[in-house]
Structures are given as C-alpha cells and as structure tokens.
Design a protein around this motif. Structure first.
Motif, short mmCIF file in Angstrom:
data_model
loop_
_atom_site.label_atom_id
_atom_site.label_comp_id
_atom_site.label_asym_id
_atom_site.label_seq_id
_atom_site.Cartn_x
_atom_site.Cartn_y
_atom_site.Cartn_z
N UNK A 25 0.83 -1.21 0.00
CA UNK A 25 0.00 0.00 0.00
C UNK A 25 0.86 1.26 0.00
N UNK A 26 0.44 2.26 -0.74
CA UNK A 26 1.20 3.51 -0.80
C UNK A 26 0.45 4.67 -0.17
N UNK A 27 -0.71 4.36 0.42
CA UNK A 27 -1.42 5.37 1.21
C UNK A 27 -1.80 4.72 2.54
N UNK A 28 -2.21 5.57 3.50
CA UNK A 28 -2.56 5.06 4.82
C UNK A 28 -4.00 4.53 4.81
N UNK A 29 -4.12 3.28 4.41
CA UNK A 29 -5.44 2.66 4.24
C UNK A 29 -6.16 2.49 5.57
N UNK A 30 -5.41 2.16 6.62
CA UNK A 30 -6.05 1.89 7.91
C UNK A 30 -6.79 3.13 8.40
N UNK A 31 -6.12 4.29 8.35
CA UNK A 31 -6.80 5.51 8.80
C UNK A 31 -7.93 5.92 7.86
N UNK A 32 -7.71 5.74 6.57
CA UNK A 32 -8.77 6.10 5.62
C UNK A 32 -10.00 5.22 5.86
N UNK A 33 -9.78 3.90 6.02
CA UNK A 33 -10.91 2.99 6.21
C UNK A 33 -11.67 3.32 7.49
N UNK A 34 -10.93 3.65 8.55
CA UNK A 34 -11.61 3.98 9.80
C UNK A 34 -12.40 5.27 9.68
N UNK A 35 -11.84 6.24 8.97
CA UNK A 35 -12.57 7.50 8.77
C UNK A 35 -13.84 7.26 7.96
N UNK A 36 -13.73 6.43 6.93
CA UNK A 36 -14.91 6.13 6.11
C UNK A 36 -15.95 5.40 6.96
N UNK A 37 -15.50 4.45 7.79
CA UNK A 37 -16.44 3.72 8.64
C UNK A 37 -17.20 4.69 9.57
N UNK A 38 -16.47 5.63 10.15
CA UNK A 38 -17.11 6.65 11.01
C UNK A 38 -18.20 7.40 10.25
N UNK A 39 -17.85 7.84 9.05
CA UNK A 39 -18.81 8.61 8.24
C UNK A 39 -20.02 7.76 7.86
N UNK A 40 -19.77 6.48 7.58
CA UNK A 40 -20.86 5.61 7.13
C UNK A 40 -21.87 5.32 8.25
N UNK A 41 -21.41 5.47 9.51
CA UNK A 41 -22.34 5.25 10.63
C UNK A 41 -23.53 6.21 10.56
N UNK A 95 -20.83 -0.54 -4.85
CA UNK A 95 -21.64 0.55 -5.40
C UNK A 95 -20.74 1.76 -5.64
N UNK A 96 -19.96 2.10 -4.62
CA UNK A 96 -18.97 3.17 -4.74
C UNK A 96 -17.65 2.62 -4.20
N UNK A 97 -16.57 2.82 -4.93
CA UNK A 97 -15.30 2.28 -4.46
C UNK A 97 -14.14 3.19 -4.81
N UNK A 98 -13.07 3.03 -4.04
CA UNK A 98 -11.86 3.80 -4.31
C UNK A 98 -10.70 2.81 -4.32
N UNK A 99 -9.90 2.86 -5.37
CA UNK A 99 -8.71 2.00 -5.46
C UNK A 99 -7.50 2.91 -5.49
N UNK A 100 -6.71 2.85 -4.42
CA UNK A 100 -5.64 3.84 -4.23
C UNK A 100 -4.32 3.40 -4.86
N UNK A 101 -3.61 4.35 -5.38
CA UNK A 101 -2.22 4.16 -5.80
C UNK A 101 -1.40 5.22 -5.11
N UNK A 102 -0.24 5.52 -5.67
CA UNK A 102 0.62 6.48 -5.00
C UNK A 102 0.09 7.91 -5.16
N UNK A 103 -0.41 8.48 -4.06
CA UNK A 103 -0.84 9.88 -4.08
C UNK A 103 -2.17 10.14 -4.77
N UNK A 104 -2.71 9.15 -5.45
CA UNK A 104 -4.00 9.35 -6.11
C UNK A 104 -4.79 8.05 -6.15
N UNK A 105 -6.04 8.19 -6.50
CA UNK A 105 -6.90 7.00 -6.52
C UNK A 105 -7.92 7.12 -7.62
N UNK A 106 -8.45 5.96 -7.99
CA UNK A 106 -9.54 5.95 -8.96
C UNK A 106 -10.84 5.74 -8.20
N UNK A 107 -11.83 6.54 -8.54
CA UNK A 107 -13.14 6.42 -7.91
C UNK A 107 -14.03 5.63 -8.87
#
Lengths: 348, 348
Positions: B269-285, B310-322
């Motif tokens: 992984x080239x981005x901080x997935x753990x923090x991103x996933x937790x932030x998304x989980x918080x928002x999804x609540x 339905x909606x997804x993000x696939x991350x690479x270095x510094x950017x991602x595809x939605x």
C-alpha cells in the motif's frame, strides 16, 4: 462440531500446518517492506502476541532484497507475498523465506509457476495458492459462480504443481462475501488433501471486520475446515492475531491466555459491571496463563457461572463473593473488587 | 447455508418472530429499571439504532410498577425479564408488556408457571422459556451433559405450557461455552416447532465478547437455526444491536445500512489505508441506506473489489480511482480521498 478434515501436514520453517497440528494463527506486516527497521519491529510485535507465521508483501526488488536483513532479525517463519512478477519469488527464496504465496490470478504463464515450484522444491519451501475473488484471472467460465470460479482457478494451479511432483501446497479461496467463501472452501476441501488457509478478504476495519471475519472463519472451523487462519482487518496486525486466538478459544480449538466470562449487566445489577469487566479485561491482557475468570453482576447466573470459573466474582449490593474453583473464598467490598480479583488470578 | 428451520410465527406486539419473518435483532436495557427516565432514554437509543425488541429486567415490584410509565413513552415492544418471583410476571403483564421471559431454573413450582401462562393466554402475550447453563434447577440427571440438561429443562416447561393449550412460546438455551450452546440448539430445533432466540450468555466485554457471540450466533444461523438474536456484551446495549446487524449482514440474512469492504493494508500500500478505512467507517455510521463501499489499497484486488461495490476507491501512489457500479468516474488526489468518496456515497 464436525471432526477436523484430514489434511497433509506441511512445514513452513519450524511451524507445521495441517495434519494434527494445532490450527495456526498468522498475520501480515503492514509496513513498507523496504523499510527494514519498521518491518522488523512489526514482526517482533507480532511474535510477542504469538503470531506463528508472518507474511510480508514483496512488491519490488528492493523489498525482496530487504528480506535478507529482516530474516536475520526475526524468529517467526516468513512467507513472501508475491503478485505479478515470478522473479520476485525467486529473489525471496534466495533471501531465505520459509514460504511463498502466489496469486494464480496474476502470476502469469504456467512456465513461470514451474520455475518457482522447482526452486521451492529444492529448498523444501511450501507455496500457498492464494486465490482471491477480487483478482481472478480474466477469462472465467461465465456459467460458474464466483465460488466455483475460485475453485477452478486453484485446481488448475494445483494440477500444474502436482505434475511437477511438487506437493508442499497450501490453498486459500477468499472472498468478501461470506457465503461465497464458505461454499468455495467446502467444495475444495473434498477435492484435495492439502492444508487450507482460511479467511475473509478485505473484511474492513475492526468494528465490522472482526464480525465478518469471525462469521466466515468460525463457520468453516465448525465444519471441520481450516488449518491456519488469518483475520484480515484494516488495523494494526496485532489486532488480527488477538482476534484469531479469540475465535479458536471460543470453539475450544486452542488455549491461549485467560478467558473472561462477564455478564452483560441489566436492570438487576447493583454494581457497575460494564466498567469492572472492562478493567478486568485490560488486566488480563498482561497474563499469559490459561485461566477462566468470571465477573458476574447478580444472583441469577452469578454464583453458577462464577463457580464454573477458576476464579470468579459474583456481585451484590456493595459487596461480592469471590470464588475459586467453585469454593467461596472471601466476601469483598466494592472498592476492592478489581484488586482482590486480580490478586487471586495472579496467585492461581 | 442450510435452509432456515421452519418455525411457528409468534407476535410480540408489532414484531413477528419466527416463520418467514426477518431474523429479529434484540437487546436489553442496563439501567436501573426503577429509574424511569434513564430506562426510557436507553430504550429510545436502542430504537434509534433499530433494536426491534427490548428486554427490561424486573427484579422487584417497584421495577414492575415503573414499566407502566416506560411503556407509555416508547414504541419498541417490551419484554419483561422475570426470575424467581412469578408475581412480578403478573404485574408486568398488567403494566402492558408485550412479552415475558421466564427462567425455568428459578421460577419455581409448575402452579406458578400455570398462573402466568393463563394470564399470558388471555392477553395473547408470548413467553420465552429462557434456559441458562449458569442457572439450571438443582436436581439434574448427572448422566446428561450440560447441553442435554438445558434441553431437558426447556422441554419440561414446554410440555407444561402445551398442556394448558398455550403455544405462544419462544425458547433459548444459552451457555458461555459455544460448542455446548450449539449442541443444545441443534437438539431442540428438531424437537419443537417454536421460534428460537439465540445467543451466547455472559460472552464478556466487546474485545472478546463480540467474537464469542459471533462464533456462536453465526454458526447457528449458518445451520438454519435462530429466529431472533441477542448479542450479549458487557457494554452499552447499542453495541449489541450494531454487532447483531453486522452478523446478519455478513451472512446476507438482512440488509442494514452500508457495508464497508476495506483491505487490511500491507507492504504494497502507498497510502494510509487503515486511517482512511476507519474515517470512512465513522462517516458511514451516519448513513442509513444499504450501500456497498470499497476502500482498497493497491492494484492487486483494488480495482476488482472496488468495481464490485456501489462506490469504491482504489488507491495508488498519491492518487486514486473512484468507481461507481464498476465504472471509473474520476481520478482523485490523496487530500480529497475521504471527501470525494463520501460525496459520491451521499449522491448514490
């Protein structure tokens, strides 16, 4: 519970997977593998919480090179996680890894797998065929569902390895969808003699991911399927290991440190059971011995469950009875609950 | 998965349990029932997270009296939890509760149960026969194991109720030990037509208790057993409900709000997935609609899983595809990951 499926035992370094060996708990580092120090530190953290196999991603040559220094500093067997480029597998073998994971969805031509298998055979290194629903090879039989496609992809790779007289094989078939994952493992469990690595892929952050992983892994274990488990969480890898042992303990498949029985509390409780139970759980994290501790809030199930525990406390208004192996050993005041209970636990 | 066991449907107020009804999620208040305001507030919190049935402990007459005011203020059906004293059951019925739970281990003489059953029959109120391994009646056949003893205790009570032509019955057989619990439910599931309330008793604080509860409940559900579930945790009851829905979602038995697919992260992984996933989980609540969202860290499974969401993000270095329903809709910069993803989720 179904009896455990009989599988061929293989050795990944010093750790046996399959056969009659205990079900092995494994995890994966989340550091940049090229950062040798941070990767070593994370592996040591994993060793400290009894992670028995550690997988490390090898995305490029620099990461493969880093494995040499990492291998020297750690004692858990290391499994190199390889995608796309078979040459990285060869370099990881040269660095001394005890296991490989190949993804048939992206490793390419059979000739490449053949080259890797020959190098593994010389060294006695096992290969996990790690199929993942999110990365199946493009051309799939559209008449098959995802579970069937995963099995077909794995079987093709297995037949190739068998044709090379290579049988140090472990297999995984992971999807995010739990029923799909279970269907795939149930099918392949009947087709091959090799040990199975089980898990749910991309299960999410702890709140939802622990539940999704547990649903999939525990159902398979109940069916007798699974020789090593990996709980996949968007969280530090140590959390995956702790969760893995909790699953195995819940099914009485392994012992690992204390077991805490505690009541959910209700309108009947006269002390703050929730805070007491959480405090006890925190304290128990420091203890390695297998001991069953009960924290109970009232007279309904309290004495019954507390008696069944090695050390138990059954609380009433302002005071509690302390039990040891079914015998009342003391009456304690509310302010002493935690200290008195933990003193008995230490002494046990 | 086994097809769901066919059971007789019963109604607890407005909520159907058993038959073809969705598997019902329930919990229990942990306030002092006599404290009307705090109990009402906790029930409203439970209603807010879609708890469908709420059980309330009734340890004394004052608690039974409090039920009248509580009933007026809430909309979820209320089940009175009765131990020891059958008169509290009669008082709870007078207060208007929609269900009762009786513990055969401590309710006493058959005459008392008969009196309660007649009062329930007049009002069309169901009774749960709630057997608990920690509070079995004293004289048990020592040749039987705990699972068999629990079944025997329940069957005796069921036969008594049936002899009174009363059949608004629900049954639970809970132990802390998961294999014991599963054995008991598997046995009784074949003996009676009534709906089953499933759970693991005194499972502990969230860290271990969620796993133990999930192992027991999900295995039973996989076997087709269970019409209503209660996750027992030494934690605020809201946590029990959230966990309950996650179990049902993991087995595709119910939809309930968003599902988050997120990768565990690894050295690739080239981005901080753990923090991103937790932030998304918080928002999804905060989001109620059923939507599948994927947060993926690299090219291995990323595009595959993100496409399936339905909606997804696939991350690479510094950017991602939605992705939206398998279609790339944008390339986004790392600083915008959370905002851009959540904006698409809102819009969906």
């Amino acid at each position: 519970m179904n009896p455990r499926r009989k599988s061929k035992a293989i050795k990944i370094g010093k750790v046996t997977v399959g056969g009659n060996a205990p079900i092995v708990v494994q995890s994966m580092t989340k550091t940049d593998t090229r950062n040798v120090m941070s990767t070593i530190n994370q592996i040591k953290e994993l060793e400290d919480c009894d992670c028995e196999l550690v997988r490390v991603a090898v995305p490029d040559r620099e990461a493969a090179e880093a494995l040499k220094a990492i291998k020297k500093a750690v004692s858990a067997p290391i499994i190199a996680d390889i995608h796309f480029d078979f040459r990285l597998a060869l370099e990881a073998l040269n660095a001394g890894v005890e296991g490989l994971r190949l993804n048939p969805g992206n490793i390419g031509e059979p000739e490449r797998v053949t080259t890797v298998a020959k190098a593994c055979k010389e060294r006695g290194v096992p290969i996990r065929i790690g199929v993942n629903a999110g990365s199946l090879p493009r051309a799939q039989n559209p008449k098959l569902n995802v579970a069937e496609q995963m099995v077909e992809v794995a079987m093709r790779q297995i037949r190739l390895l068998e044709s090379l007289n290579y049988d140090l094989i472990k297999v995984s078939l992971k999807a995010f969808d739990v029923p799909t994952t279970i269907e795939a493992y149930k099918d392949i469990a009947q087709k091959i003699p090799y040990p199975l690595h089980i898990g749910i892929t991309e299960a999410g952050p702890p709140r939802s991911g622990i539940i999704r992983s547990t649903v999939g892994i525990s159902t398979l274990l109940y069916l007798g399927i699974g020789d090593t488990i990996r709980v996949s969480l968007s969280a530090p890898p140590r959390e995956e290991v702790i969760a893995g042992y909790e699953i195995l303990k819940s099914l009485s498949l392994r012992q690992h440190g204390p077991i805490l029985v505690s009541c959910p509390s209700c309108g009947r409780a006269e002390v703050d059971i929730i805070n007491l139970a959480e405090a006890v759980e925190e304290e128990l994290l420091k203890i390695k011995k297998p001991i069953k501790v009960a924290v109970m809030g009232c007279v309904v199930n309290g004495p019954g469950e507390a008696k069944d525990a090695d050390i138990g406390i059954a609380c009433g208004k302002g005071r509690a009875i302390l039990f040891k192996k079914g015998e009342k050993i003391a009456t304690i005041e509310e302010k002493d609950f935690l200290v008195a209970l933990m003193a008995e636990v230490e002494r046990f």
